[in-house]
Design an enzyme around this catalytic site. Structure first.
Site, PDB file in Angstrom:
ATOM      1  N   HIS A 184      -2.541  11.328   1.228  1.00  0.00           N
ATOM      2  CA  HIS A 184      -1.852  10.815   1.982  1.00  0.00           C
ATOM      3  C   HIS A 184      -1.062  12.423   2.544  1.00  0.00           C
ATOM      4  CE1 HIS A 184      -0.378   7.783   5.138  1.00  0.00           C
ATOM      5  NE2 HIS A 184      -0.519   8.866   5.781  1.00  0.00           N
ATOM      6  N   ARG A 193       0.610  -1.251   0.366  1.00  0.00           N
ATOM      7  CA  ARG A 193      -0.180   0.328   0.189  1.00  0.00           C
ATOM      8  C   ARG A 193       0.737   1.284  -0.378  1.00  0.00           C
ATOM      9  NH1 ARG A 193      -1.899   3.435   4.380  1.00  0.00           N
ATOM     10  NH2 ARG A 193      -3.623   4.239   3.708  1.00  0.00           N
ATOM     11  N   ASN A 245      -7.186   2.538   9.753  1.00  0.00           N
ATOM     12  CA  ASN A 245      -6.571   2.368  10.641  1.00  0.00           C
ATOM     13  C   ASN A 245      -6.236   2.408  11.969  1.00  0.00           C
ATOM     14  OD1 ASN A 245      -4.922   2.544   7.944  1.00  0.00           O
ATOM     15  ND2 ASN A 245      -4.781   4.793   8.532  1.00  0.00           N
ATOM     16  N   GLU A 291      -3.760   0.025   8.114  1.00  0.00           N
ATOM     17  CA  GLU A 291      -2.248   0.543   8.811  1.00  0.00           C
ATOM     18  C   GLU A 291      -2.657  -0.254  10.386  1.00  0.00           C
ATOM     19  OE1 GLU A 291      -1.386   4.672   9.045  1.00  0.00           O
ATOM     20  OE2 GLU A 291      -2.041   4.804   7.296  1.00  0.00           O
ATOM     21  N   GLU A 349      -6.800   8.517   5.934  1.00  0.00           N
ATOM     22  CA  GLU A 349      -7.930   9.339   7.027  1.00  0.00           C
ATOM     23  C   GLU A 349      -8.200  10.661   7.106  1.00  0.00           C
ATOM     24  OE1 GLU A 349      -4.447   8.986   9.589  1.00  0.00           O
ATOM     25  OE2 GLU A 349      -3.935   7.223  10.150  1.00  0.00           O
TER      26      GLU A 349
HETATM   27  C1  GBH Z   1      -1.486   6.870  10.781  1.00  0.00           C
HETATM   28  O1  GBH Z   1      -1.774   8.151  11.356  1.00  0.00           O
HETATM   29  C2  GBH Z   1      -0.956   8.033   9.208  1.00  0.00           C
HETATM   30  O2  GBH Z   1      -1.655   7.199   8.488  1.00  0.00           O
HETATM   31  C3  GBH Z   1       0.910   7.510   9.142  1.00  0.00           C
HETATM   32  O3  GBH Z   1       1.366   7.978   7.956  1.00  0.00           O
HETATM   33  C4  GBH Z   1       1.542   7.826  10.047  1.00  0.00           C
HETATM   34  O4  GBH Z   1       2.959   7.707  10.100  1.00  0.00           O
HETATM   35  C5  GBH Z   1       1.515   6.880  11.714  1.00  0.00           C
HETATM   36  O5  GBH Z   1      -0.017   6.889  11.229  1.00  0.00           O
HETATM   37  C6  GBH Z   1       1.918   6.309  12.242  1.00  0.00           C
HETATM   38  O6  GBH Z   1       1.905   8.031  13.288  1.00  0.00           O
HETATM   39  O7  GBH Z   1      -3.428   9.732  19.639  1.00  0.00           O
HETATM   40  O8  GBH Z   1      -4.298  10.993  21.728  1.00  0.00           O
HETATM   41  O9  GBH Z   1      -3.385  12.290  18.991  1.00  0.00           O
HETATM   42  C7  GBH Z   1      -2.292   8.075  12.480  1.00  0.00           C
HETATM   43  C8  GBH Z   1      -2.533   9.600  13.711  1.00  0.00           C
HETATM   44  C9  GBH Z   1      -2.388   8.565  15.587  1.00  0.00           C
HETATM   45  C10 GBH Z   1      -4.467  10.198  14.226  1.00  0.00           C
HETATM   46  C11 GBH Z   1      -3.735   8.513  16.671  1.00  0.00           C
HETATM   47  C12 GBH Z   1      -4.950   9.773  15.926  1.00  0.00           C
HETATM   48  C13 GBH Z   1      -5.110   8.940  18.665  1.00  0.00           C
HETATM   49  C14 GBH Z   1      -5.123  10.249  18.622  1.00  0.00           C
HETATM   50  N1  GBH Z   1      -3.700   9.203  14.400  1.00  0.00           N
HETATM   51  N2  GBH Z   1      -3.959   9.414  16.517  1.00  0.00           N
HETATM   52  S1  GBH Z   1      -4.319  10.938  19.812  1.00  0.00           S
END
Ligand code: GBH
Length: 452
Positions: free
Chosen positions: A121, A77, A295, A356, A166
């Site tokens: 993305h 992906r 994800n 993911e 996302e």
């Molecule tokens: C993904 O985003 C992305 O698609 C990817 O590009 C990125 O590298 C990967 O994850 C790792 O970060 O923890 O309280 O902020 C994930 C983004 C992470 C957003 C978890 C929401 C939960 C809320 N998410 N987060 S908090």
């Protein structure tokens, strides 16, 4: 030791995103994206890191494909960088940009690896941000044109498509808190961005459906977490509802049902605050998808916290729960809970792919050069066992993509946080598979996970 066998045909893959791995940001006619601009903003990214070189996958993709083939992965992906296809986000396609992805697709197919293309993305052409970005309705129409260009070039060989990765992070982190590009903190812009991303998804689905002579499998990827109130006090329960609504249902309901959830609309100022919604938008956003990409990283525990932003909801860490290097709690059972809950709450839920799942840890390189990332290996094993339980409980999950193939540019965290199953030495760009890579490869080959 129990062996948990996955259904026949279960997809095992790895995921990446263009800006996080490609580098080569000025090559072959690529225009600047909002992430190039954001990375040049002092203080925006940890250590002043940028994606200028990243993992140099733009040049090194043959090596990365060989690594995946060696692990026995069946799918990759990746995302297409919009500014490689249209430097300013409009007009005819840049043939060199399309050629790159065409070569990448051919090289994957030659190894028997199925390409899964994500169209967006987060790397919006900067020129489109200059005229409003996702806060502007026009961006959704530009996205549809871009999607058509990519589909017509790759659609003879690519049949698995994700419109957006996302959209919540694109709108909320990009326009609502400003911790991601374009770095805007404005609720009005955030609400418009949310809507125009959903509209872009709908228009993108329409493009993929209408492509003559093709039979695409197409959907969207959302980041979802179970949101758990820390106590059953009504104030905590209400705070959890607000956060779950603002983060998850605000996207899930339009995609699954073509409507915004009433309670979230109220929380955001009522229907009058949604005056940017036009007739037909939500029908488009809610057109059937072939799959929902999920994800999953963590559970979110919430406490009512007066004064804590508009939602008055604070995310807390429960005592005694281990955390990753980005302080996310390790919650394998949250994945089972999430999937079982989705299937229960949405009887018409389309098939799910985990697009993911993975974790950042502070890996150490052994004197012999190996990376014994036992914590990541355990994280993956635990989550795969939980995923298998969800399958046993009847959830229609059809595949799993690990985040991520390579250590890469972790957005605002820069290169300091490593999520890869393959280590990248950022001085030499050498790749070293970690123990978790061998583990994941053995799972993919056996289509089964051994539970310790
Ligand atoms: C993904 O985003 C992305 O698609 C990817 O590009 C990125 O590298 C990967 O994850 C790792 O970060 O923890 O309280 O902020 C994930 C983004 C992470 C957003 C978890 C929401 C939960 C809320 N998410 N987060 S908090």
């Amino acid at each position: 030791m129990t062996s948990r066998q996955f259904p026949h045909g279960f997809v095992w893959g790895a995921a990446t995103a263009s800006y996080q791995v490609e580098g080569a940001v000025t090559e072959d006619g690529r225009g600047p994206s909002i992430w190039d601009t954001f990375c040049a903003t002092p203080g925006a990214i940890a250590n002043g890191d940028t994606g200028e070189v990243a993992c140099d996958q733009y040049h090194r993709y043959p090596e990365d494909i060989a690594l995946m083939a060696g692990l026995g992965l069946g799918a990759y992906r990746f995302s297409v960088a919009w500014p490689r296809i249209q430097a300013t986000g409009t007009g005819p396609a840049n043939p060199k940009g399309l050629d790159h992805y065409s070569r990448l697709v051919d090289a994957l197919l030659a190894e028997g690896i199925t390409p899964w293309v994500t169209l967006y993305h987060w790397d919006l052409p900067q020129a489109l941000q200059d005229v409003g970005g996702w806060a502007a309705r026009d961006t959704a129409y530009r996205f549809a044109e871009y999607a058509a260009l990519v589909e017509s070039a790759l659609g003879d060989r690519v049949s698995h498509w994700t419109t957006l990765n996302e959209p919540k992070v694109a709108s909320h982190a990009g326009y609502g808190s400003g911790i991601h590009a374009p770095g805007i903190d404005d609720l009005g812009q955030r609400m418009r961005a949310t809507h125009h991303l959903l509209l872009a998804h709908g228009l993108g689905m329409e493009v993929l459906r209408a492509a003559p002579g093709r039979d695409h499998t197409a959907g969207i990827t959302l980041d979802l977490s179970p949101v758990v109130p820390v106590t059953d006090a009504p104030a905590d329960v209400a705070a959890a509802r607000r956060l779950d609504g603002d983060s998850h249902r605000l996207f899930l309901d339009p995609v699954l049902y073509g409507r915004y959830p009433a309670d979230v609309v109220d929380d955001l100022g009522g229907p009058a605050a949604f005056d940017f919604v036009q007739d037909g938008d939500l029908e488009l956003a809610g057109a059937p998808v072939d799959f929902l990409g999920v994800n999953y990283y963590r559970r979110i525990f919430v406490r009512h916290s007066p004064g804590e932003g508009r939602l008055e909801a604070a995310t807390v860490l429960p005592d005694g729960v281990p955390v990753t290097a980005v302080d996310w709690p390790v919650e394998p059972d949250g994945l089972r809970e999430l999937l079982v809950g989705l299937a229960k709450d949405h009887p018409s839920l389309p098939p799910v792919f985990i697009t993911e799942n993975g974790a950042a840890f502070d890996d150490e390189v052994s004197p012999d050069g190996a990376v014994h990332d036992q914590q990541r290996l355990d994280y993956l094993r635990g989550h795969l066992a939980a995923l298998h339980q969800a399958v046993e409980e009847g959830v229609d999950v059809r595949g799993y993509f690990v985040w991520t193939l390579l250590d890469n540019f972790e957005w605002a965290e820069g290169f300091a946080k490593r999520f890869g199953i393959v280590r990248v030495d950022y001085d030499t760009l050498r790749r070293t598979p970690k123990d978790s890579a061998a583990f994941f490869g053995s799972v993919a080959r056996a289509n089964a996970v051994e539970e310790a």
